[in-house]
Design an enzyme around this catalytic site. Structure first.
Site, PDB file in Angstrom:
ATOM      1  N   VAL B  50       0.834  -1.191   0.000  1.00  0.00           N
ATOM      2  CA  VAL B  50       0.000   0.000   0.000  1.00  0.00           C
ATOM      3  C   VAL B  50       0.873   1.247   0.000  1.00  0.00           C
ATOM      4  CG1 VAL B  50      -1.624   1.323   1.383  1.00  0.00           C
ATOM      5  CG2 VAL B  50      -1.992  -1.115   1.026  1.00  0.00           C
ATOM      6  N   ALA B  55       4.244  11.061   3.462  1.00  0.00           N
ATOM      7  CA  ALA B  55       4.638  12.200   4.279  1.00  0.00           C
ATOM      8  C   ALA B  55       4.881  11.709   5.697  1.00  0.00           C
ATOM      9  CB  ALA B  55       3.548  13.262   4.270  1.00  0.00           C
ATOM     10  N   LYS B  83       9.819  18.605   4.606  1.00  0.00           N
ATOM     11  CA  LYS B  83       8.449  18.962   4.979  1.00  0.00           C
ATOM     12  C   LYS B  83       8.484  19.806   6.246  1.00  0.00           C
ATOM     13  CE  LYS B  83       4.215  16.963   6.776  1.00  0.00           C
ATOM     14  NZ  LYS B  83       3.467  15.751   7.129  1.00  0.00           N
ATOM     15  N   PRO B 101       2.419  23.874  11.421  1.00  0.00           N
ATOM     16  CA  PRO B 101       3.860  23.726  11.195  1.00  0.00           C
ATOM     17  C   PRO B 101       4.510  22.841  12.262  1.00  0.00           C
ATOM     18  CG  PRO B 101       3.432  25.747  12.389  1.00  0.00           C
ATOM     19  CD  PRO B 101       2.107  25.033  12.278  1.00  0.00           C
TER      20      PRO B 101
END
Lengths: 493, 507
Positions: B50, B55, B83, B101
């Protein structure tokens, strides 16, 4: 839970921020609350009411047993400093003495005295915690004394200590220390500071509920009630006497002989006796002593002094904050003081109230959260205290009975998990982190049955080298330190 | 006395490759050094993976560091990017957005938390944006990135980051790491799980070609099928879909917008749609996209159609459909089997926690690694901690759905009206009153995470903490203005994200 101002205690609902705080009880707990609240929340109008007209002449039971000396744990000193109080003042005015931990004699069946230091022990090796490395080394036949890798223990042994400087990058920067202070001197120091910050004296009031009419929030700091449950106690209160069976305490303080007196050792000492335990906490120029036992089976040497003994009734209330009244210190819970947490728990109550101080009259959300956090801290202190009392290797009939007693699930779980594999189960509200728990288990003679599988993958030579490197760095650090007495003298000069 | 080495594990069998399997293999490979324990991973090239989330969140740096992985080499091998947070578009209301953030907001002042100072300034009529006080957010909005410094005086030290990467390439990267350290890989499909007649422990896996793989400890990384933990051992499943009602996802990659020279945004984007939400994850060579949705409100075609209509560039593959039920195994560790990854449960990747859940499962397993006697204590502690950690993440995800003011769609109205767990209710009440936050049990999400999402979802506390009253308002205004300026200047000095990648870790 009743909302603030409209609860069971009769105060009228009102809007706007809570501003009038009445404190019932002018003992150490009451003035601690008054002083810290006044410094953090200067808009409050705080009045301290003695619980009786002759309160000053009675023993101060607001923290529990009226010990001659109390101990501030390393984290407690940060709270004291955050309020703007200076450690140096505590040392000067309260015969303060640095504390690096506690020596325990007679608590394990074999292996002699043990030392439970504050702060870290050793250093992890990659992902493996230090105490698991020690367990692996022991499994391979090495004899390892864990305290040899605790900086606090090494300082205590050598009598050398100084608070680390903030710019110190050496191993010394990890040194963790508390402070022993004379209880009554601390009470006076906090009182004077509170009065200087606008706190006022009020008239003596026996029942805190009667203060609700003239205050938005009432703090009950009068000490433990007669009973926690059944006969006169509150509904839902807990009586802990089954696992904390000692109900009497004798306290004493004597000046150390000599001019000048010898410097105080930077640690407390705790001995297990056949009928109870005896604790010594040093102050500058004095030694304080506590003897805790059961009235039904006192040590032979104290039978004559029985009438002077203070009552000790371990247990706790169902909820510390009810309606507009917050019970703090021993008014909310009392533990056997064997773990030395009386002042710590009261300070935690004050810090918690400041963090949750209601911004308006409806404080049901704050009260519920306060009670949740209070109970968690209380549970953790309970576990730490009960394991010291009921899972040790001390000799005597009372200890045999305690060891045979069933423990509450969470308390037993902590013990069983560590005894199985050296893992510490941590919860919210811990007083001590992993090293504090590990060193207590060591001192009680409890060792993991099986070393950690990951630790066993570390080659013997790597472990030996790791131990040597730590020990070398620590000894080099300690050698640079001055004697404890010299540092105290310098602070007081 | 201790009873060492009586029953060390002889063989650990990892059932299933994929991200979870190879993360476990890489971490457990260190055991091969003890000379007793073999680590074997069984996987089949016929079974697709999968690829749980592309992220991640900052703790993955700890996992990589534990394995001794060089960050630039890893990013180059996985088409990785940096990221700095997640942009939430339309989650509170259509047309509104906020960024969640990484890292803290501002600096606490005299023991008073920064967000309380921010609330006090608002009450004084100085509505400074909270977003101006987070290093990662200020940089993210400029499309810039730099690694943080260790100097605590620098605003750059406040920056925290994670990665976007191709999970398939990450698994392959970890496979090389694990195999180099002695992990044995077997190709084959698992046909049967053989249990001991009396104890019910797993004795061996029988592959479809008849081979028997015996072992002491089995790690179930078989994905949603959960062949071992559920199929053979019947752990049971705790269903959370009444709180997190999305049950399907469709994923499709598209080209990098602007081509190889286009900018790369240093954050994930999550956009609320009528019956779910759409993700966008920028990698070096392409952009990962997907839609998470609730099948009671949207058909698969509606979801795919909306996804394809909202891509930055041409799709580079066919949409792939995924069905799931949100929740966790009642017991992620049963007898001699530990489930990791999708076999242990599923929570949608709204806060990029999928890989993190694998990671914390592995680190708990390493800390509690049993011997062949499999004492009950390790299992109990593993399951206790796992339940706490999952529930904390669950609550954080629910917050995003619960606190929406989107009156436009039935799905969102249902979410806004649903009852939430008591633990979350308490958190919301404390924050809504005076902005107070308490962190429980070393939870993953910090005050800053909760503040970002609570305020982003429209919860502005009624009052600030009375502790902030003692601070001088005018001084605070000046101090915070200087603080915001430092963040802004520091961000401006950073390279653009795409340039940073080109210089340090281009694939």
């Amino acid at each position: 839970m009743a909302a603030f101002g409209s609860g069971a205690f009769g105060a009228l609902p009102r809007s706007g921020p809570a501003e009038r705080v009445a404190i019932s009880g002018g003992g150490l707990c009451g003035w601690l609350a008054a002083c810290l609240l006044a410094r953090h929340l200067p808009h409050l109008r705080i009045v301290v009411h003695p619980a009786s007209a002759d309160e000053e002449t009675r023993p101060d039971r607001s923290l529990g047993v009226p010990l001659a000396a109390e101990v501030l744990l390393p984290g407690d000193l940060e709270h004291i400093a955050a309020a703007g109080l200076r450690g140096g003042d505590l040392i000067r005015h309260c015969r303060g003495s640095f504390m690096l931990g506690t020596a325990l004699t007679g608590w394990r069946a074999a292996g002699g005295p043990a030392f439970v230091p504050f702060g870290e022990i050793g250093a992890p090796l990659g992902p493996v915690p230090f105490h698991q490395i020690v367990a692996a080394a022991r499994a391979r036949g090495h004899d390892v004394n864990m305290a040899n890798y605790a900086l606090g223990a090494l300082c205590a042994q050598t009598g050398r200590f100084a608070p680390p400087r903030s710019d110190d990058a050496s191993v010394l920067s990890t040194l963790s220390f508390g402070l022993a202070v004379e209880s009554d001197a601390l009470r006076r120091l906090l009182r004077d500071d509170a009065l200087a910050h606008g706190v006022q004296h009020g008239e003596a009031v026996a029942d805190p509920a009667s203060l609700c009419a003239a205050a938005d929030l009432v703090i009950d700091a009068r000490g433990a009630p007669e009973a926690w449950s059944e006969n006169g106690g509150e509904q839902g209160g807990e009586d802990w006497s089954a696992l904390m069976p000692f109900d009497r305490a004798l306290v004493a303080k004597r000046a150390e002989p000599g001019t000048p007196p010898p410097p105080p050792p930077p640690y407390a000492h705790l001995s297990a006796l056949a009928e109870g335990w005896q604790g010594f906490v040093p102050l500058a120029g004095a030694m304080t002593e506590t003897l805790v036992f059961a009235a039904a089976a006192p040590p032979a040497e104290v039978t004559g002094a029985l009438p002077e003994a203070h009552r000790l009734a371990p247990g706790r209330s169902a909820a510390a904050w009810q309606g507009a009244i917050v019970r703090m210190g021993a008014a909310a819970q009392q533990h056997d003081p064997v773990a030395g947490l009386q002042l710590h728990l009261a300070l935690a109550d004050v810090v918690r109230l400041i963090a949750l101080f209601p911004a308006n009259a409806d404080c049901a959300v704050e009260a519920a959260e306060y009670n949740r956090q209070w109970r968690e801290r209380s549970d953790c202190a309970f576990d730490y205290t009960v394991l010291r009392l009921a899972r040790n290797g001390a000799k005597g009939a009372v200890w045999d009975r305690l060891r045979a007693a069933a423990l509450p699930h969470r308390t037993a779980y902590r013990h069983d998990l560590y005894a199985a594999n050296g893992r510490i189960a941590l919860h919210d509200g811990e007083v001590f982190e992993t090293p504090g728990w590990v060193m207590q288990f060591e001192a009680l003679g409890i060792r993991p049955r099986r070393p950690d599988a990951l630790a066993m993958t570390v080659p013997d030579m790597a472990i030996t080298a790791h131990f040597e490197a730590i020990r070398k760095a620590m000894l080099a650090g300690v050698a640079k330190l001055p004697p404890h007495g010299a540092v105290l003298a310098e602070v007081c000069a | 006395m201790s009873e060492p080495l009586r029953h060390p594990l002889r063989r650990i069998v990892i059932a299933g490759g994929g991200t979870a399997g190879w993360m476990a293999a890489a971490a457990l490979s260190r055991l091969c050094a003890n000379g007793t324990t073999r680590v074997t991973l069984v996987e089949s090239e016929e079974i697709g993976t999968v690829g749980v989330g592309e992220a991640t969140i900052p703790p993955i740096k700890t996992f990589n560091a534990m394995l001794g992985i060089d960050e630039d080499a890893f990013l180059a091998a996985t088409q990785g990017t940096f990221k700095l947070g997640i942009a939430f578009e339309g989650w509170h209301r259509e047309g509104e957005s906020y960024l969640h953030p990484f890292g803290a907001y501002g600096a606490d002042i005299e023991g008073v938390k920064f967000h309380q100072i921010w609330l006090k300034l608002r009450a004084m009529g100085i509505p400074v944006p909270l977003a101006d006080f987070n290093m990662a957010e200020v940089a993210a909005r400029m499309g810039r990135f730099d690694r943080p410094t260790g100097d605590p005086r620098s605003a750059l030290s406040q920056l925290d980051y994670a990665f976007h990467f191709d999970a398939g390439l990450y698994a392959a990267f970890l496979r090389r790491h694990a195999e180099a350290r002695g992990v044995e890989r077997l190709e084959g499909r698992i046909g049967q799980v053989l249990l001991h007649g009396e104890t019910g422990f797993i004795e061996a896996l029988r592959l479809e070609d008849g081979r028997l793989i015996d072992g002491d400890l089995f790690i179930d990384c078989t994905g949603f099928r959960a062949l071992l933990i559920e199929g053979a051992l019947g752990s049971g499943f705790e269903d959370w879909s009444h709180w997190l009602p999305c049950d399907r996802a469709v994923a499709v990659p598209c080209a990098r917008a602007g081509g190889a020279a286009g900018p790369i945004l240093p954050y994930t984007r999550s956009t609320a749609r009528a019956a779910g939400w759409q993700w966008r994850i920028p990698l070096q060579h392409r952009t990962g996209n997907g839609m998470v949705y609730c099948s009671r409100y949207w058909s698969d075609d509606e979801a795919s159609g909306t996804l394809l209509a909202n891509l930055d560039a041409e799709p580079t593959g066919e949409p792939r459909l995924l069905r799931f039920t949100t929740g966790m195994r009642k017991q992620p560790w049963v007898k001699n089997c530990v489930a990791l990854g999708l076999a242990s449960g599923f929570m949608e990747p709204l806060e990029s926690t999928s890989i993190h859940l694998v990671q914390i499962g592995i680190s708990k397993l390493l800390a509690l690694l049993p011997d062949r006697s499999f004492p009950a204590h390790e299992r109990a502690e593993y399951n206790r901690l796992t339940a706490i950690q999952w529930a904390q993440i669950r609550d954080f995800l629910i917050l995003h759905y619960k606190q929406n003011a989107r009156g436009d769609a039935a799905f969102w109205q249902e979410c806004a009206a649903m009852p939430v767990p008591e633990t979350l209710e308490r958190k919301i009440a404390l924050f809504a009153g005076t902005g107070r936050l308490f962190r429980y049990d070393d939870e993953l999400f910090t005050d800053a995470n909760w503040t970002a999402v609570m305020t982003g979802q429209g919860i502005i506390p009624q009052a600030h903490d009375p502790l902030a009253d003692a601070l001088d308002g005018a001084a605070l205004r000046d101090m915070t203005a200087r603080m915001a300026d430092a963040f802004r200047r520091t961000a401006r000095a950073m390279p653009f994200h795409a340039d940073f990648i080109a210089r340090h870790c281009a694939a």
